[in-house]
Design a protein around this motif. Structure first.
Motif, mmCIF file in Angstrom:
data_model
loop_
_atom_site.group_PDB
_atom_site.id
_atom_site.type_symbol
_atom_site.label_atom_id
_atom_site.label_comp_id
_atom_site.label_asym_id
_atom_site.label_seq_id
_atom_site.Cartn_x
_atom_site.Cartn_y
_atom_site.Cartn_z
ATOM 1 N N GLU A 216 1.074 -46.296 26.239
ATOM 2 C CA GLU A 216 -0.292 -46.147 25.762
ATOM 3 C C GLU A 216 -0.647 -44.657 25.683
ATOM 4 O OE1 GLU A 216 -4.775 -47.107 27.479
ATOM 5 O OE2 GLU A 216 -3.017 -48.095 28.340
ATOM 6 N N GLY A 217 -1.184 -44.243 24.558
ATOM 7 C CA GLY A 217 -1.593 -42.845 24.398
ATOM 8 C C GLY A 217 -0.532 -41.932 23.838
ATOM 9 N N ASP A 218 0.630 -42.476 23.482
ATOM 10 C CA ASP A 218 1.724 -41.647 22.961
ATOM 11 C C ASP A 218 1.639 -41.388 21.466
ATOM 12 O OD1 ASP A 218 2.878 -41.203 25.386
ATOM 13 O OD2 ASP A 218 4.465 -42.701 25.180
ATOM 14 N N THR A 219 0.614 -41.906 20.797
ATOM 15 C CA THR A 219 0.379 -41.564 19.392
ATOM 16 C C THR A 219 -0.956 -40.844 19.278
ATOM 17 O OG1 THR A 219 -0.792 -43.604 18.772
ATOM 18 C CG2 THR A 219 1.623 -43.638 18.667
ATOM 19 N N GLN A 220 -1.100 -40.078 18.201
ATOM 20 C CA GLN A 220 -2.323 -39.291 18.031
ATOM 21 C C GLN A 220 -2.613 -39.106 16.544
ATOM 22 O OE1 GLN A 220 -4.178 -38.010 20.714
ATOM 23 N NE2 GLN A 220 -5.714 -37.534 19.168
ATOM 24 N N LEU A 221 -3.892 -39.049 16.200
ATOM 25 C CA LEU A 221 -4.290 -38.776 14.827
ATOM 26 C C LEU A 221 -4.352 -37.263 14.624
ATOM 27 C CD1 LEU A 221 -5.053 -40.845 12.587
ATOM 28 C CD2 LEU A 221 -7.414 -40.177 12.942
ATOM 29 N N VAL A 222 -3.626 -36.759 13.630
ATOM 30 C CA VAL A 222 -3.580 -35.325 13.347
ATOM 31 C C VAL A 222 -3.784 -35.082 11.856
ATOM 32 C CG1 VAL A 222 -2.088 -34.745 15.308
ATOM 33 C CG2 VAL A 222 -1.056 -35.408 13.127
ATOM 34 N N LEU A 223 -3.760 -33.789 11.484
ATOM 35 C CA LEU A 223 -3.869 -33.351 10.090
ATOM 36 C C LEU A 223 -5.156 -33.835 9.415
ATOM 37 C CD1 LEU A 223 -0.141 -33.862 8.995
ATOM 38 C CD2 LEU A 223 -1.313 -31.690 9.391
ATOM 39 N N LYS A 224 -6.243 -33.801 10.170
ATOM 40 C CA LYS A 224 -7.509 -34.283 9.622
ATOM 41 C C LYS A 224 -8.031 -33.393 8.496
ATOM 42 C CE LYS A 224 -8.773 -36.377 14.032
ATOM 43 N NZ LYS A 224 -9.765 -36.389 15.139
ATOM 44 N N LYS A 225 -7.601 -32.126 8.452
ATOM 45 C CA LYS A 225 -8.026 -31.234 7.365
ATOM 46 C C LYS A 225 -7.316 -31.568 6.050
ATOM 47 C CE LYS A 225 -9.347 -27.088 9.991
ATOM 48 N NZ LYS A 225 -9.067 -25.642 10.211
ATOM 49 N N ILE A 226 -6.204 -32.271 6.152
ATOM 50 C CA ILE A 226 -5.465 -32.651 4.934
ATOM 51 C C ILE A 226 -5.712 -34.141 4.679
ATOM 52 C CG2 ILE A 226 -3.211 -32.721 3.804
ATOM 53 C CD1 ILE A 226 -2.308 -30.505 5.721
ATOM 54 N N THR A 227 -4.924 -34.995 5.302
ATOM 55 C CA THR A 227 -5.137 -36.438 5.296
ATOM 56 C C THR A 227 -4.798 -36.945 6.682
ATOM 57 O OG1 THR A 227 -4.486 -36.599 2.960
ATOM 58 C CG2 THR A 227 -4.524 -38.626 4.223
ATOM 59 N N PRO A 228 -5.745 -37.532 7.404
ATOM 60 C CA PRO A 228 -5.473 -37.973 8.774
ATOM 61 C C PRO A 228 -4.277 -38.921 8.844
ATOM 62 C CG PRO A 228 -7.815 -38.125 8.282
ATOM 63 C CD PRO A 228 -7.125 -37.829 6.990
ATOM 64 N N VAL A 229 -3.409 -38.689 9.821
ATOM 65 C CA VAL A 229 -2.219 -39.528 9.971
ATOM 66 C C VAL A 229 -1.938 -39.727 11.456
ATOM 67 C CG1 VAL A 229 -0.664 -37.532 9.786
ATOM 68 C CG2 VAL A 229 0.215 -39.822 9.318
ATOM 69 N N ARG A 230 -1.615 -40.960 11.848
ATOM 70 C CA ARG A 230 -1.282 -41.247 13.241
ATOM 71 C C ARG A 230 0.222 -41.128 13.429
ATOM 72 N NH1 ARG A 230 -3.683 -42.929 17.488
ATOM 73 N NH2 ARG A 230 -5.580 -43.522 16.345
#
Length: 315
Positions: A216-230
């Motif tokens: 649990e918690g080993d994924t994260q949403l990133v690249l919100k300035k481009i296109t958010p991706v988990r």
């Protein structure tokens, strides 16, 4: 009398997500042959590759299957023409304006479903004439909505806004979670992560094995300035996270991202420098099974949980 089963002519209201580098013809055919709706993911395919996968899928199943098309795909016209000329009758669209292609697809006898992450876009999709929508919550893997609304919050709100069938997605990988989604108003479910981690998925074994060991918690949403991706937290993720923390520009983030990151991670198995797209629910999956085993398990658990809930229904 389930609306999704009637719409697609399938046995169970279970749709396999059209994921990049995971959803080839083997996975789509296996899901369709076992009573669900399999989707070929066109987002990671050149036009000639998609044509090959459609041909092989048609040879491997006589059941309905579809193609997922990201509408921002650079060769979208070729992809749409291939789908139409190949006689595919179901298309799921995402990442773009459904109004652009829905009429043409309808004119060629194709059922159209669009993926959304908010009530606003659910309403716009219905206005564009789509036959159903996938309401995808924040828990989902891969590219995600900027609103960061969870599935349990999203489904009941969208259900109030539209009259067309609603397919729930994001954090659904079991019969119990399928029942929960349908209790909130969904007519069916779409599962990506659960089918990405099956024998028939075209993802590399090293990627699958890494996903089986997530907590649990080993994924994260990133690249919100481009296109958010988990994504899974790995060396590539750390580079992006550090850049975002120091306020990196869009151009800097694009340079770090480069090209082919998701292929490197998911299809080629580079678990360190690849973009490892997977949903939060992966932390509950610990074994690679066949599609047939997975669907039967989902159906059995759904029915068992439904029976249990009926016994608790009088409060």
């Amino acid at each position: 009398m389930n609306r999704i089963c009637n719409l697609f002519k399938i046995k169970y209201p279970i749709i396999q997500g059209g994921m990049v580098w995971c959803s080839g013809w083997r996975l789509a055919a296996a899901v369709s042959n076992n009573g669900g709706l399999g989707l070929i993911g066109a987002g990671s395919m050149h036009p000639e590759t998609l044509q090959e996968h459609i041909n092989k899928c048609k040879s491997a199943t006589d059941k309905p299957f579809g193609v997922n098309i990201p509408l921002l795909y650079p060769e979208i016209e070729k992809i749409v023409d291939i789908v139409i000329n190949s006689g595919v009758k179901i298309v799921f669209t995402s990442a773009g304006n459904p109004k652009t292609w829905t009429e043409k697809l309808h004119n060629n006898g194709i059922t159209v479903v669009h993926v959304v992450s908010s009530s606003k876009f659910a309403i716009k999709s219905e206005e564009a004439g789509v036959d159903a929508i996938v309401a995808e919550g924040f828990e989902a893997g891969g590219h995600n909505g900027r609103e960061e609304t969870t599935t349990m919050c999203l489904i009941p709100q969208i259900k109030k806004c539209v009259s067309i069938p609603v397919i729930a997605a994001g954090g659904i990988a079991s019969g119990e979670s399928m029942l929960a989604a349908m209790a909130l108003g969904a007519d069916g479910v779409q599962m990506g992560t659960r089918f990405a981690l099956t024998e028939e998925s075209s993802a590399d074994f090293t990627f699958k094995d890494r996903c089986l060991r997530l907590n649990e918690g080993d994924t994260q949403l990133v690249l919100k300035k481009i296109t958010p991706v988990r994504v899974i937290k790995n060396e590539f993720y750390q580079k992006i996270a550090e850049a975002e923390d120091r306020g990196a520009t869009v151009d800097e983030l694009r340079e770090i991202l480069g090209k082919g990151r998701s292929k490197k991670g998911i299809f080629e198995g580079d678990i360190y420098e690849g973009e490892l797209e997977i949903g939060q629910i992966a932390s509950t999956i610990h074994e690679i099974k066949s599609v047939g085993e997975v669907i039967q398990e989902i159906v059995n658990d759904y029915n068992s949980e439904l029976d249990r809930m009926k016994k608790l229904s009088r409060l």
